[in-house]
Design a protein around this motif. Structure first.
Motif, PDB file in Angstrom:
ATOM      1  N   LYS A 159       0.838  -1.205   0.000  1.00  0.00           N
ATOM      2  CA  LYS A 159       0.000   0.000   0.000  1.00  0.00           C
ATOM      3  C   LYS A 159       0.873   1.256   0.000  1.00  0.00           C
ATOM      4  CE  LYS A 159      -3.794   2.556   0.870  1.00  0.00           C
ATOM      5  NZ  LYS A 159      -4.775   2.833  -0.134  1.00  0.00           N
TER       6      LYS A 159
ATOM      7  N   GLU B 191     -11.420  12.377   8.719  1.00  0.00           N
ATOM      8  CA  GLU B 191     -12.522  11.553   9.246  1.00  0.00           C
ATOM      9  C   GLU B 191     -12.885  10.543   8.169  1.00  0.00           C
ATOM     10  OE1 GLU B 191     -13.927  11.983  12.200  1.00  0.00           O
ATOM     11  OE2 GLU B 191     -13.784  14.111  12.725  1.00  0.00           O
ATOM     12  N   PHE B 192     -13.461   9.428   8.575  1.00  0.00           N
ATOM     13  CA  PHE B 192     -13.916   8.441   7.592  1.00  0.00           C
ATOM     14  C   PHE B 192     -15.326   8.808   7.159  1.00  0.00           C
ATOM     15  CE2 PHE B 192     -15.443   4.528   5.776  1.00  0.00           C
ATOM     16  CZ  PHE B 192     -14.335   4.120   5.048  1.00  0.00           C
ATOM     17  N   VAL B 193     -15.487   9.041   5.850  1.00  0.00           N
ATOM     18  CA  VAL B 193     -16.789   9.491   5.349  1.00  0.00           C
ATOM     19  C   VAL B 193     -17.424   8.443   4.434  1.00  0.00           C
ATOM     20  CG1 VAL B 193     -16.344  11.967   5.580  1.00  0.00           C
ATOM     21  CG2 VAL B 193     -15.645  10.795   3.489  1.00  0.00           C
TER      22      VAL B 193
ATOM     23  N   GLU C 239     -12.568  11.264  -9.403  1.00  0.00           N
ATOM     24  CA  GLU C 239     -12.351  10.474  -8.184  1.00  0.00           C
ATOM     25  C   GLU C 239     -13.334  10.884  -7.096  1.00  0.00           C
ATOM     26  OE1 GLU C 239     -11.315   8.053  -6.656  1.00  0.00           O
ATOM     27  OE2 GLU C 239      -9.203   7.571  -6.947  1.00  0.00           O
ATOM     28  N   ASP C 240     -13.660   9.956  -6.212  1.00  0.00           N
ATOM     29  CA  ASP C 240     -14.522  10.292  -5.082  1.00  0.00           C
ATOM     30  C   ASP C 240     -13.761  11.098  -4.026  1.00  0.00           C
ATOM     31  OD1 ASP C 240     -12.894   8.125  -4.394  1.00  0.00           O
ATOM     32  OD2 ASP C 240     -14.501   6.899  -3.564  1.00  0.00           O
ATOM     33  N   ILE C 241     -12.587  10.578  -3.623  1.00  0.00           N
ATOM     34  CA  ILE C 241     -11.848  11.225  -2.539  1.00  0.00           C
ATOM     35  C   ILE C 241     -10.356  10.993  -2.726  1.00  0.00           C
ATOM     36  CG2 ILE C 241     -12.173   9.177  -1.052  1.00  0.00           C
ATOM     37  CD1 ILE C 241     -12.322  11.112   1.359  1.00  0.00           C
ATOM     38  N   VAL C 242      -9.562  12.015  -2.438  1.00  0.00           N
ATOM     39  CA  VAL C 242      -8.108  11.859  -2.435  1.00  0.00           C
ATOM     40  C   VAL C 242      -7.683  11.796  -0.978  1.00  0.00           C
ATOM     41  CG1 VAL C 242      -5.908  12.679  -3.305  1.00  0.00           C
ATOM     42  CG2 VAL C 242      -8.008  13.278  -4.514  1.00  0.00           C
ATOM     43  N   ASP C 243      -7.137  10.647  -0.590  1.00  0.00           N
ATOM     44  CA  ASP C 243      -6.769  10.409   0.800  1.00  0.00           C
ATOM     45  C   ASP C 243      -5.233  10.427   0.882  1.00  0.00           C
ATOM     46  OD1 ASP C 243      -6.979   9.663   3.461  1.00  0.00           O
ATOM     47  OD2 ASP C 243      -7.397   7.573   3.049  1.00  0.00           O
ATOM     48  N   THR C 244      -4.581   9.266   0.821  1.00  0.00           N
ATOM     49  CA  THR C 244      -3.115   9.265   0.787  1.00  0.00           C
ATOM     50  C   THR C 244      -2.609   9.808  -0.552  1.00  0.00           C
ATOM     51  OG1 THR C 244      -2.976   7.034  -0.117  1.00  0.00           O
ATOM     52  CG2 THR C 244      -2.989   7.232   2.289  1.00  0.00           C
ATOM     53  N   GLY C 245      -3.421   9.677  -1.587  1.00  0.00           N
ATOM     54  CA  GLY C 245      -3.020  10.124  -2.925  1.00  0.00           C
ATOM     55  C   GLY C 245      -2.302   9.034  -3.710  1.00  0.00           C
ATOM     56  N   LEU C 246      -2.099   7.874  -3.101  1.00  0.00           N
ATOM     57  CA  LEU C 246      -1.314   6.812  -3.737  1.00  0.00           C
ATOM     58  C   LEU C 246      -2.022   6.222  -4.959  1.00  0.00           C
ATOM     59  CD1 LEU C 246       0.091   5.039  -0.535  1.00  0.00           C
ATOM     60  CD2 LEU C 246       1.357   6.473  -2.151  1.00  0.00           C
ATOM     61  N   THR C 247      -3.325   5.990  -4.845  1.00  0.00           N
ATOM     62  CA  THR C 247      -4.082   5.444  -5.976  1.00  0.00           C
ATOM     63  C   THR C 247      -4.011   6.389  -7.170  1.00  0.00           C
ATOM     64  OG1 THR C 247      -5.615   4.495  -4.368  1.00  0.00           O
ATOM     65  CG2 THR C 247      -6.340   4.516  -6.658  1.00  0.00           C
TER      66      THR C 247
ATOM     67  N   LYS D 175      -8.865  14.954   1.390  1.00  0.00           N
ATOM     68  CA  LYS D 175      -8.506  14.775   2.806  1.00  0.00           C
ATOM     69  C   LYS D 175      -7.000  14.996   2.926  1.00  0.00           C
ATOM     70  CE  LYS D 175     -10.610  10.943   4.640  1.00  0.00           C
ATOM     71  NZ  LYS D 175     -10.590   9.544   5.170  1.00  0.00           N
TER      72      LYS D 175
ATOM     73  N   LEU E 154     -19.397   6.757  -1.712  1.00  0.00           N
ATOM     74  CA  LEU E 154     -18.363   6.244  -0.794  1.00  0.00           C
ATOM     75  C   LEU E 154     -18.956   5.204   0.142  1.00  0.00           C
ATOM     76  CD1 LEU E 154     -17.255   9.789  -0.468  1.00  0.00           C
ATOM     77  CD2 LEU E 154     -15.445   8.081  -0.545  1.00  0.00           C
ATOM     78  N   ASP E 155     -18.160   4.154   0.391  1.00  0.00           N
ATOM     79  CA  ASP E 155     -18.688   3.035   1.173  1.00  0.00           C
ATOM     80  C   ASP E 155     -17.893   2.761   2.438  1.00  0.00           C
ATOM     81  OD1 ASP E 155     -16.326   1.929  -0.159  1.00  0.00           O
ATOM     82  OD2 ASP E 155     -17.073  -0.013   0.533  1.00  0.00           O
TER      83      ASP E 155
HETATM   84  P1  IMP Z   1      -5.822   6.864  -1.509  1.00  0.00           P
HETATM   85  O1  IMP Z   1      -5.031   6.017  -2.458  1.00  0.00           O
HETATM   86  O2  IMP Z   1      -5.368   6.676  -0.086  1.00  0.00           O
HETATM   87  O3  IMP Z   1      -5.895   8.316  -1.880  1.00  0.00           O
HETATM   88  O4  IMP Z   1      -7.259   6.223  -1.450  1.00  0.00           O
HETATM   89  C1  IMP Z   1      -8.233   6.512  -2.307  1.00  0.00           C
HETATM   90  C2  IMP Z   1      -9.414   5.601  -2.140  1.00  0.00           C
HETATM   91  O5  IMP Z   1      -9.621   5.129  -0.794  1.00  0.00           O
HETATM   92  C3  IMP Z   1     -10.642   6.412  -2.478  1.00  0.00           C
HETATM   93  O6  IMP Z   1     -10.866   6.426  -3.862  1.00  0.00           O
HETATM   94  C4  IMP Z   1     -11.718   5.720  -1.665  1.00  0.00           C
HETATM   95  O7  IMP Z   1     -12.270   4.672  -2.406  1.00  0.00           O
HETATM   96  C5  IMP Z   1     -10.999   5.186  -0.444  1.00  0.00           C
HETATM   97  N1  IMP Z   1     -11.177   6.111   0.716  1.00  0.00           N
HETATM   98  C6  IMP Z   1     -10.289   6.958   1.244  1.00  0.00           C
HETATM   99  N2  IMP Z   1     -10.815   7.647   2.277  1.00  0.00           N
HETATM  100  C7  IMP Z   1     -12.097   7.219   2.407  1.00  0.00           C
HETATM  101  C8  IMP Z   1     -13.200   7.564   3.293  1.00  0.00           C
HETATM  102  O8  IMP Z   1     -13.104   8.430   4.175  1.00  0.00           O
HETATM  103  N3  IMP Z   1     -14.358   6.892   3.080  1.00  0.00           N
HETATM  104  C9  IMP Z   1     -14.523   5.943   2.113  1.00  0.00           C
HETATM  105  N4  IMP Z   1     -13.539   5.617   1.267  1.00  0.00           N
HETATM  106  C10 IMP Z   1     -12.330   6.240   1.407  1.00  0.00           C
END
Ligand code: IMP
Length: 179
Positions: A77, A153-155, A101-109, A133, A160-161
């Motif tokens: 990961k 926060e987890f949304v 995209e739905d959400i950018v979290d770590t940005g890795l995907t 995020k 989003l699921d």
């Molecule tokens: P990343 O590679 O960490 O940016 O992850 C991206 C993916 O993780 C997103 O496209 C979502 O599918 C999932 N994800 C990240 N944060 C959340 C959240 O808060 N709720 C639901 N899914 C999330």
């Protein structure tokens, strides 16, 4: 995440707020992509609702295609390695790609996907994300269009699921463990 088994929802953005913001994003994208060869790429499954509404808010000729990815598991990961479960049906060569995209979290995907799409000879590759995020970012990604910036926060909801649930909610909510 078993703490979410018995959980409650706190609305973060109402259905009306989500829709209003998407109209604004669509208007901006319409201005920015005049005369270009716009190709939307929806990242399944989370961005499905966002894509459906955003594409209707863009007043331009465009195509839409879908890609499904999954990360390789906890160990890799951090390297951002992802597996393509369903690839695009169409070529991106010469196209102005907008990854939805739905959400950018770590940005890795996203980091992986952007790299992958650029190697397919796209004319340009940009990103539209409903949620950002930034606190959890591990990879630097340039997101041209952001709906809302949210805290760590987890949304769930609006695509989003959590364990495949909540995607059908028309609003975005924080999933809170009940104590
Ligand atoms: P990343 O590679 O960490 O940016 O992850 C991206 C993916 O993780 C997103 O496209 C979502 O599918 C999932 N994800 C990240 N944060 C959340 C959240 O808060 N709720 C639901 N899914 C999330």
């Amino acid at each position: 995440m078993s703490e979410f088994t018995n959980s409650s929802l706190k609305v973060l953005f109402s259905a009306a707020q989500v829709q209003e913001r998407i109209q604004e994003m669509g208007a901006r994208i319409t201005r920015d992509y005049q005369g270009k060869s716009l190709a939307l790429v929806c990242v399944l499954k989370g961005a499905s609702l966002f894509t459906a509404d955003l594409m209707r808010a863009i007043d331009l000729p465009l195509t839409v295609d879908f890609i499904a990815v999954s990360s390789y598991g906890a160990a890799s990961k951090s390297s951002g390695e992802v597996r393509i479960l369903k690839d695009l049906d169409t070529s991106l060569k010469g196209r102005d790609v907008l990854v939805v995209e739905d959400i950018v979290d770590t940005g890795l995907t996203l980091n992986y996907l952007l790299d992958n799409f650029r190697r397919r000879d796209a004319a340009s590759v940009q990103v539209a994300a409903l949620l950002d995020k930034p606190e959890r970012r591990l990879a630097t990604v340039d997101v041209a269009y952001i709906g809302f910036t949210i805290p760590n926060e987890f949304v769930v909801g609006y695509g989003l699921d959590y364990a495949e649930r909540y995607r059908n909610l028309p609003f975005v909510a924080i999933l809170q463990p009940n104590d």
